[in-house]
Motif scaffolding. Structure first.
Motif, PDB file in Angstrom:
ATOM      1  N   LYS A  60       0.836  -1.210   0.000  1.00  0.00           N
ATOM      2  CA  LYS A  60       0.000   0.000   0.000  1.00  0.00           C
ATOM      3  C   LYS A  60       0.870   1.259   0.000  1.00  0.00           C
ATOM      4  CE  LYS A  60      -3.817   2.354   0.379  1.00  0.00           C
ATOM      5  NZ  LYS A  60      -4.722   2.478  -0.754  1.00  0.00           N
ATOM      6  N   LEU A  61       1.883   1.291   0.870  1.00  0.00           N
ATOM      7  CA  LEU A  61       2.778   2.449   0.922  1.00  0.00           C
ATOM      8  C   LEU A  61       3.572   2.608  -0.374  1.00  0.00           C
ATOM      9  CD1 LEU A  61       4.066   2.163   4.594  1.00  0.00           C
ATOM     10  CD2 LEU A  61       2.443   3.833   3.673  1.00  0.00           C
ATOM     11  N   ALA A  62       4.009   1.490  -0.951  1.00  0.00           N
ATOM     12  CA  ALA A  62       4.746   1.553  -2.216  1.00  0.00           C
ATOM     13  C   ALA A  62       3.852   2.095  -3.329  1.00  0.00           C
ATOM     14  CB  ALA A  62       5.273   0.164  -2.581  1.00  0.00           C
ATOM     15  N   ASP A  63       2.616   1.607  -3.398  1.00  0.00           N
ATOM     16  CA  ASP A  63       1.689   2.097  -4.428  1.00  0.00           C
ATOM     17  C   ASP A  63       1.466   3.596  -4.303  1.00  0.00           C
ATOM     18  OD1 ASP A  63       1.440  -0.456  -5.438  1.00  0.00           O
ATOM     19  OD2 ASP A  63      -0.542  -0.818  -4.563  1.00  0.00           O
ATOM     20  N   LEU A  64       1.346   4.090  -3.078  1.00  0.00           N
ATOM     21  CA  LEU A  64       1.128   5.515  -2.863  1.00  0.00           C
ATOM     22  C   LEU A  64       2.312   6.364  -3.322  1.00  0.00           C
ATOM     23  CD1 LEU A  64      -0.565   5.412   0.653  1.00  0.00           C
ATOM     24  CD2 LEU A  64      -1.650   6.060  -1.520  1.00  0.00           C
ATOM     25  N   GLN A  65       3.510   5.766  -3.354  1.00  0.00           N
ATOM     26  CA  GLN A  65       4.721   6.481  -3.760  1.00  0.00           C
ATOM     27  C   GLN A  65       5.189   6.103  -5.165  1.00  0.00           C
ATOM     28  OE1 GLN A  65       6.207   8.875  -1.826  1.00  0.00           O
ATOM     29  NE2 GLN A  65       4.440   8.601  -0.505  1.00  0.00           N
ATOM     30  N   ALA A  66       4.377   5.356  -5.909  1.00  0.00           N
ATOM     31  CA  ALA A  66       4.699   4.894  -7.273  1.00  0.00           C
ATOM     32  C   ALA A  66       5.959   4.030  -7.291  1.00  0.00           C
ATOM     33  CB  ALA A  66       4.822   6.069  -8.234  1.00  0.00           C
ATOM     34  N   ILE A  67       6.134   3.220  -6.251  1.00  0.00           N
ATOM     35  CA  ILE A  67       7.255   2.278  -6.170  1.00  0.00           C
ATOM     36  C   ILE A  67       6.744   0.903  -6.572  1.00  0.00           C
ATOM     37  CG2 ILE A  67       8.923   1.172  -4.620  1.00  0.00           C
ATOM     38  CD1 ILE A  67       8.653   3.735  -2.842  1.00  0.00           C
ATOM     39  N   GLU A  68       7.416   0.268  -7.523  1.00  0.00           N
ATOM     40  CA  GLU A  68       7.025  -1.073  -7.963  1.00  0.00           C
ATOM     41  C   GLU A  68       7.629  -2.111  -7.028  1.00  0.00           C
ATOM     42  OE1 GLU A  68       7.889  -1.840 -12.116  1.00  0.00           O
ATOM     43  OE2 GLU A  68       7.657   0.304 -12.547  1.00  0.00           O
ATOM     44  N   VAL A  69       6.789  -3.024  -6.546  1.00  0.00           N
ATOM     45  CA  VAL A  69       7.234  -4.082  -5.645  1.00  0.00           C
ATOM     46  C   VAL A  69       7.099  -5.412  -6.364  1.00  0.00           C
ATOM     47  CG1 VAL A  69       6.864  -5.217  -3.429  1.00  0.00           C
ATOM     48  CG2 VAL A  69       6.420  -2.778  -3.647  1.00  0.00           C
ATOM     49  N   SER A  70       8.154  -6.225  -6.299  1.00  0.00           N
ATOM     50  CA  SER A  70       8.087  -7.569  -6.877  1.00  0.00           C
ATOM     51  C   SER A  70       8.766  -8.546  -5.939  1.00  0.00           C
ATOM     52  CB  SER A  70       8.744  -7.593  -8.262  1.00  0.00           C
ATOM     53  OG  SER A  70      10.102  -7.236  -8.170  1.00  0.00           O
ATOM     54  N   VAL A  71       8.492  -9.820  -6.140  1.00  0.00           N
ATOM     55  CA  VAL A  71       9.039 -10.860  -5.275  1.00  0.00           C
ATOM     56  C   VAL A  71       9.419 -12.066  -6.126  1.00  0.00           C
ATOM     57  CG1 VAL A  71       6.749 -11.830  -4.769  1.00  0.00           C
ATOM     58  CG2 VAL A  71       8.631 -12.242  -3.200  1.00  0.00           C
ATOM     59  N   SER A  72      10.490 -12.725  -5.709  1.00  0.00           N
ATOM     60  CA  SER A  72      10.888 -13.983  -6.352  1.00  0.00           C
ATOM     61  C   SER A  72      11.507 -14.880  -5.285  1.00  0.00           C
ATOM     62  CB  SER A  72      11.881 -13.730  -7.484  1.00  0.00           C
ATOM     63  OG  SER A  72      13.061 -13.132  -6.984  1.00  0.00           O
ATOM     64  N   GLY A  73      11.429 -16.156  -5.516  1.00  0.00           N
ATOM     65  CA  GLY A  73      12.000 -17.089  -4.555  1.00  0.00           C
ATOM     66  C   GLY A  73      12.638 -18.270  -5.256  1.00  0.00           C
ATOM     67  N   ALA A  74      13.759 -18.731  -4.720  1.00  0.00           N
ATOM     68  CA  ALA A  74      14.441 -19.893  -5.248  1.00  0.00           C
ATOM     69  C   ALA A  74      15.479 -20.375  -4.250  1.00  0.00           C
ATOM     70  CB  ALA A  74      15.118 -19.570  -6.579  1.00  0.00           C
ATOM     71  N   PHE A  75      15.615 -21.686  -4.131  1.00  0.00           N
ATOM     72  CA  PHE A  75      16.678 -22.303  -3.315  1.00  0.00           C
ATOM     73  C   PHE A  75      16.734 -21.742  -1.892  1.00  0.00           C
ATOM     74  CE2 PHE A  75      18.139 -22.211  -7.781  1.00  0.00           C
ATOM     75  CZ  PHE A  75      18.010 -23.564  -8.048  1.00  0.00           C
ATOM     76  N   ASN A  76      15.591 -21.750  -1.212  1.00  0.00           N
ATOM     77  CA  ASN A  76      15.500 -21.290   0.177  1.00  0.00           C
ATOM     78  C   ASN A  76      15.891 -19.824   0.367  1.00  0.00           C
ATOM     79  OD1 ASN A  76      14.496 -23.709   1.186  1.00  0.00           O
ATOM     80  ND2 ASN A  76      16.552 -24.544   1.378  1.00  0.00           N
ATOM     81  N   LYS A  77      15.685 -19.016  -0.664  1.00  0.00           N
ATOM     82  CA  LYS A  77      15.903 -17.572  -0.574  1.00  0.00           C
ATOM     83  C   LYS A  77      14.686 -16.876  -1.173  1.00  0.00           C
ATOM     84  CE  LYS A  77      20.903 -17.586  -0.844  1.00  0.00           C
ATOM     85  NZ  LYS A  77      22.079 -17.158  -1.591  1.00  0.00           N
ATOM     86  N   THR A  78      14.305 -15.771  -0.569  1.00  0.00           N
ATOM     87  CA  THR A  78      13.222 -14.946  -1.096  1.00  0.00           C
ATOM     88  C   THR A  78      13.761 -13.543  -1.269  1.00  0.00           C
ATOM     89  OG1 THR A  78      11.582 -16.261   0.069  1.00  0.00           O
ATOM     90  CG2 THR A  78      10.894 -14.094  -0.665  1.00  0.00           C
ATOM     91  N   SER A  79      13.467 -12.945  -2.401  1.00  0.00           N
ATOM     92  CA  SER A  79      13.949 -11.603  -2.681  1.00  0.00           C
ATOM     93  C   SER A  79      12.781 -10.686  -3.040  1.00  0.00           C
ATOM     94  CB  SER A  79      14.954 -11.632  -3.828  1.00  0.00           C
ATOM     95  OG  SER A  79      15.503 -10.344  -4.024  1.00  0.00           O
ATOM     96  N   PHE A  80      12.712  -9.559  -2.335  1.00  0.00           N
ATOM     97  CA  PHE A  80      11.733  -8.520  -2.631  1.00  0.00           C
ATOM     98  C   PHE A  80      12.489  -7.357  -3.245  1.00  0.00           C
ATOM     99  CE2 PHE A  80       9.741 -11.009   0.624  1.00  0.00           C
ATOM    100  CZ  PHE A  80       8.412 -11.043   0.260  1.00  0.00           C
ATOM    101  N   SER A  81      11.958  -6.819  -4.338  1.00  0.00           N
ATOM    102  CA  SER A  81      12.591  -5.683  -5.009  1.00  0.00           C
ATOM    103  C   SER A  81      11.661  -4.492  -4.986  1.00  0.00           C
ATOM    104  CB  SER A  81      12.924  -6.029  -6.457  1.00  0.00           C
ATOM    105  OG  SER A  81      13.933  -6.997  -6.498  1.00  0.00           O
ATOM    106  N   LEU A  82      12.238  -3.342  -4.710  1.00  0.00           N
ATOM    107  CA  LEU A  82      11.509  -2.074  -4.737  1.00  0.00           C
ATOM    108  C   LEU A  82      12.152  -1.206  -5.803  1.00  0.00           C
ATOM    109  CD1 LEU A  82      11.540  -1.489  -0.893  1.00  0.00           C
ATOM    110  CD2 LEU A  82       9.599  -2.266  -2.236  1.00  0.00           C
ATOM    111  N   LYS A  83      11.402  -0.937  -6.884  1.00  0.00           N
ATOM    112  CA  LYS A  83      11.918  -0.092  -7.972  1.00  0.00           C
ATOM    113  C   LYS A  83      11.320   1.291  -7.819  1.00  0.00           C
ATOM    114  CE  LYS A  83      12.473   0.260 -12.951  1.00  0.00           C
ATOM    115  NZ  LYS A  83      13.765   0.854 -12.829  1.00  0.00           N
TER     116      LYS A  83
END
Length: 86
Positions: A60-83
């Motif tokens: 919600k906060l990212a959307d309000l600031q026009a920040i793109e949020v994405s997520v990916s996961g592999a091999f017991n790691k999760t990564s969230f990206s904020l563009k």
């Protein structure tokens, strides 16, 4: 168990990545991660605290600031990206 968290800033892409070593996000969970009160099956156990609101608030906060949020996961790691916008 200990979790390791990495935070990396990519100035060229204007992106911050937060990677958590521990619980992998499964592809079928990704569409629900930012829903309020959603908790994966693993995190529903009583030894992992939380209400399932954290990622909903981030989105919600990212959307309000026009920040793109994405997520990916592999091999017991999760990564969230904020563009961030340029």
């Amino acid at each position: 168990s200990n979790n390791i968290i990495w935070i990396a800033w990519d100035a060229k892409a204007n992106t911050c990545a937060v990677t958590n070593e521990g619980h992998e996000i499964l592809p079928q969970q990704v569409p629900f991660l930012f829903n309020r009160f959603y908790r994966s099956d693993e995190s529903r156990s009583s030894h992992i605290p939380g209400s399932g609101l954290g990622l909903a608030i981030v989105k919600k906060l990212a959307d309000l600031q026009a920040i793109e949020v994405s997520v990916s996961g592999a091999f017991n790691k999760t990564s969230f990206s904020l563009k961030f916008p340029a």
